[in-house]
Design a protein around this motif. Structure first.
Motif, PDB file in Angstrom:
ATOM      1  N   GLU A  30       0.775  -1.192   0.160  1.00  0.00           N
ATOM      2  CA  GLU A  30       0.182  -0.120  -0.114  1.00  0.00           C
ATOM      3  C   GLU A  30       0.782   1.106  -0.015  1.00  0.00           C
ATOM      4  O   GLU A  30       0.401   2.278  -0.560  1.00  0.00           O
ATOM      5  CB  GLU A  30      -1.076  -0.009   1.120  1.00  0.00           C
ATOM      6  N   LEU A  33       2.413   1.676  -3.550  1.00  0.00           N
ATOM      7  CA  LEU A  33       1.824   2.137  -4.671  1.00  0.00           C
ATOM      8  C   LEU A  33       1.829   3.862  -4.921  1.00  0.00           C
ATOM      9  O   LEU A  33       2.054   4.149  -6.041  1.00  0.00           O
ATOM     10  CB  LEU A  33       0.176   1.883  -4.238  1.00  0.00           C
ATOM     11  N   SER A  63     -10.150  -5.770  -0.712  1.00  0.00           N
ATOM     12  CA  SER A  63      -9.205  -5.033  -0.895  1.00  0.00           C
ATOM     13  C   SER A  63      -7.977  -5.662  -1.826  1.00  0.00           C
ATOM     14  O   SER A  63      -7.525  -4.926  -2.413  1.00  0.00           O
ATOM     15  CB  SER A  63      -8.279  -4.918   0.628  1.00  0.00           C
ATOM     16  N   ARG A  67      -6.779  -4.547  -5.843  1.00  0.00           N
ATOM     17  CA  ARG A  67      -5.335  -4.291  -6.340  1.00  0.00           C
ATOM     18  C   ARG A  67      -4.913  -5.100  -7.349  1.00  0.00           C
ATOM     19  O   ARG A  67      -3.836  -5.457  -7.574  1.00  0.00           O
ATOM     20  CB  ARG A  67      -4.547  -4.606  -5.148  1.00  0.00           C
ATOM     21  N   TRP A 338      -2.472   4.300   3.127  1.00  0.00           N
ATOM     22  CA  TRP A 338      -2.546   5.641   2.314  1.00  0.00           C
ATOM     23  C   TRP A 338      -2.545   6.788   3.240  1.00  0.00           C
ATOM     24  O   TRP A 338      -1.849   7.962   2.804  1.00  0.00           O
ATOM     25  CB  TRP A 338      -3.922   5.706   1.628  1.00  0.00           C
ATOM     26  N   GLY A 446      -4.641   2.844  -5.943  1.00  0.00           N
ATOM     27  CA  GLY A 446      -4.515   3.347  -4.672  1.00  0.00           C
ATOM     28  C   GLY A 446      -4.798   4.747  -4.339  1.00  0.00           C
ATOM     29  O   GLY A 446      -4.444   5.169  -3.153  1.00  0.00           O
ATOM     30  N   PRO A 489      -8.803   6.202  -0.633  1.00  0.00           N
ATOM     31  CA  PRO A 489      -7.849   5.049  -1.220  1.00  0.00           C
ATOM     32  C   PRO A 489      -8.080   3.541  -0.789  1.00  0.00           C
ATOM     33  O   PRO A 489      -7.665   2.713  -1.426  1.00  0.00           O
ATOM     34  CB  PRO A 489      -6.522   5.543  -0.760  1.00  0.00           C
ATOM     35  N   ASP A 490      -8.530   3.417   0.434  1.00  0.00           N
ATOM     36  CA  ASP A 490      -8.770   2.154   1.009  1.00  0.00           C
ATOM     37  C   ASP A 490     -10.030   1.484   0.850  1.00  0.00           C
ATOM     38  O   ASP A 490     -10.335   0.416   1.270  1.00  0.00           O
ATOM     39  CB  ASP A 490      -8.645   2.211   2.449  1.00  0.00           C
TER      40      ASP A 490
END
Length: 528
Positions: A30, A33, A63, A67, A338, A446, A489-490
């Motif tokens: 994370e 990114l 999650s 990605r 993030w 992200g 972003p999450d």
């Protein structure tokens, strides 16, 4: 991935992550990114193959899907299902009683099985995650290998065979010491497990309740296993489980914690525990992988102390039933990544990093209570057994199955964020767009995303000062959807609005400016 053993003298890096298990690797990915420099220190020289959690929940699957890792997850699950089919074939060949394909598995509570065929197939809570809804049977070791590959693709530096031995945290820097050198970092995150060195050296309090069980989980070769019942089973002496993989056993005994939890787990120890809890005269001939566990339940009051943070088991420990610890830790990593990156890069709003602990601590506290309740139901004494009988009967109903399954799967997780829209604080629904793509496909970078689903220039204009932090996407969906959506972003929905009756435009843009500032700071070119 750099797997060399040395750190080099006085290496400088933006973030050091202590611990290269699934949580540490997820956090490092994370951070990578948005191009934050990160080094992972892991004392083990190889991916840990010890049997641990056997499944991931919906937030974890979401999650990883966001990605780009869904195909890899699906392959891992396919292999796991093949091993389950092999388990059933082996039991049938050995003459075990009652061998049949069980109802669709929806999880368990204290070993009380939940039947997926009792769930409402049209319940929207189980369909918001899109393709991620169909992935769950992913063992922890396989997930760790998958994340190690993902980290390598992102260029993350992982130093295997290197353990943090100490550190000094100042107001503007953390100096991390290892046997192979010193690293000077802006931040240190302890993802180094339940007996975390980072937590201990940083002086985090770790209150909670002491252990009362000794648990074992293992993959073994044995004779006499056909006499064991498949699945989870409560007895007058404890709990045992058999399957869903060939040779997989689990036992829970209520005679206190193990005398030496770190000692090697022997075939004799596993055999004695399995015989005691099952009453079946099995003989363990070989141990392939094994671990001990307890129900020690503790949590740090705050996940941050200055420039030192904790994630995963370093921040909270509890009984491992249902793989809650793995999933809780992955959620920590995705929430923190993030926010820490924004802080490193200098655009984080004031107190953004403090929202990490504020958002994740309540969920961790809930998991501790959830696992304590399961241990209470597993006790081999008359009052607990009576209560277990009531819960077993209740769990066989449609409403109770939905109650337990939704909480175990994580589909009801919601953060307490400003805003009245039902989606605010929830994981963003995986909307299907008219071009055949999905929202999950658009979150791989992200970053933040402002979704304009009403082709509204006023909505898009609010994000004009955030081009470096928030992408704007105008799209059409194939089904019902809000008119606008701001996604962190999450993957959490930070703001949402429905269309006004009649023209399809957003009913109101109230709250959008505040949400942009709260999560993405000040705009670059004046007020948003």
């Amino acid at each position: 991935m750099d797997t060399t053993a040395g750190t080099g003298p006085d290496t400088e890096v933006e973030v050091v992550v202590a611990g290269g298990g699934p949580v540490g690797l997820m956090l490092a990915c994370e951070l990578a990114l948005p191009k934050v420099g990160v080094v992972v220190l892991e004392r083990l020289t190889e991916v840990d193959a010890t049997i641990k959690a056997g499944a991931i929940n919906t937030p974890t699957a979401e999650s990883l899907y966001r990605r780009g890792l869904l195909p890899a997850l699906e392959e891992v699950q396919r292999e796991a299902l093949e091993r389950f089919a092999s388990f059933l074939r082996q039991r049938e060949a050995a003459g075990a009683d009652g061998v049949a394909q069980p109802p669709r598995f929806a999880g368990h509570f204290a070993g009380i099985m939940l039947r997926g065929d009792l769930l409402d197939a049209d319940d929207p809570d189980f369909h918001a995650a899109g393709p991620a809804d169909d992935v769950g049977l992913v063992p922890q070791a396989a997930l760790e290998r998958l994340l190690a590959d993902h980290a390598a693709e992102l260029g993350v530096t992982v130093r295997r065979g290197v353990e943090l031995t100490g550190f000094d945290a100042a107001a503007d820097q953390v100096t991390v010491r290892t046997a192979d050198g010193v690293l000077r970092a802006g931040w240190l995150v302890g993802c180094d497990g339940g007996r975390s060195t980072v937590r201990r050296l940083a002086g985090f309090p770790f209150p909670g309740t002491p252990p009362e069980i000794t648990g074992h989980q293992a993959l073994v070769e044995m004779t006499g296993g056909e006499g064991l019942k498949a699945g989870w089973n409560g007895t007058d002496t404890g709990i045992y489980a058999h399957g869903p993989l060939p040779g997989r056993i689990l036992t829970v005994e209520f005679d206190g914690p193990p005398a030496d939890r770190g000692a090697p787990v022997t075939a004799e120890e596993l055999q004695a525990s399995l015989r005691h809890t099952s009453g079946v005269d099995v003989t363990v001939t070989k141990v392939l992988t094994a671990t001990r566990f307890t129900d020690n339940a503790r949590q740090v009051p705050d996940y941050r102390r200055g420039r030192v943070l904790l994630a995963g088991d370093a921040a909270h420990v509890h009984a491992p039933f249902g793989g809650q610890g793995l999933n809780l830790g992955i959620g920590d990593a995705v929430n923190l990544g993030w926010k820490l990156a924004a802080t490193v890069q200098g655009w984080a709003p004031e107190d953004l990093l403090d929202t990490y602990s504020a958002e994740r601590h309540p969920l961790g506290a809930w998991v501790l209570e959830w696992t304590r309740a399961q241990v209470a139901l597993m006790r081999p004494e008359s009052h607990a057994r009576a209560l277990r009988g009531v819960l077993t009967e209740l769990a066989g109903t449609v409403d109770a199955t939905a109650f337990f399954a939704k909480r175990i799967s994580g589909v009801l997780h919601r953060l307490d964020l400003p805003g009245d829209h039902p989606l605010t604080g929830r994981s963003a629904p995986d909307l299907l767009f008219s071009d055949g793509t999905r929202l999950g496909d658009r979150l791989r970078s992200g970053g933040g995303l402002l979704l304009d689903l009403a082709d509204d220039s006023a909505l898009r204009g609010r994000a004009s000062g955030y081009a470096d932090r928030v992408r704007v996407l105008t799209a059409r969906t194939t089904g019902p959807a809000p008119a606008g959506l701001l996604v962190r972003p999450d993957g959490c929905t930070a703001w949402a609005v429905d269309a006004a009756p009649g023209d399809g435009a957003p009913a109101s843009l109230d709250g959008l400016d505040d949400a942009l500032r709260r999560w993405f700071g000040d705009p670059c070119d004046g007020p948003a």
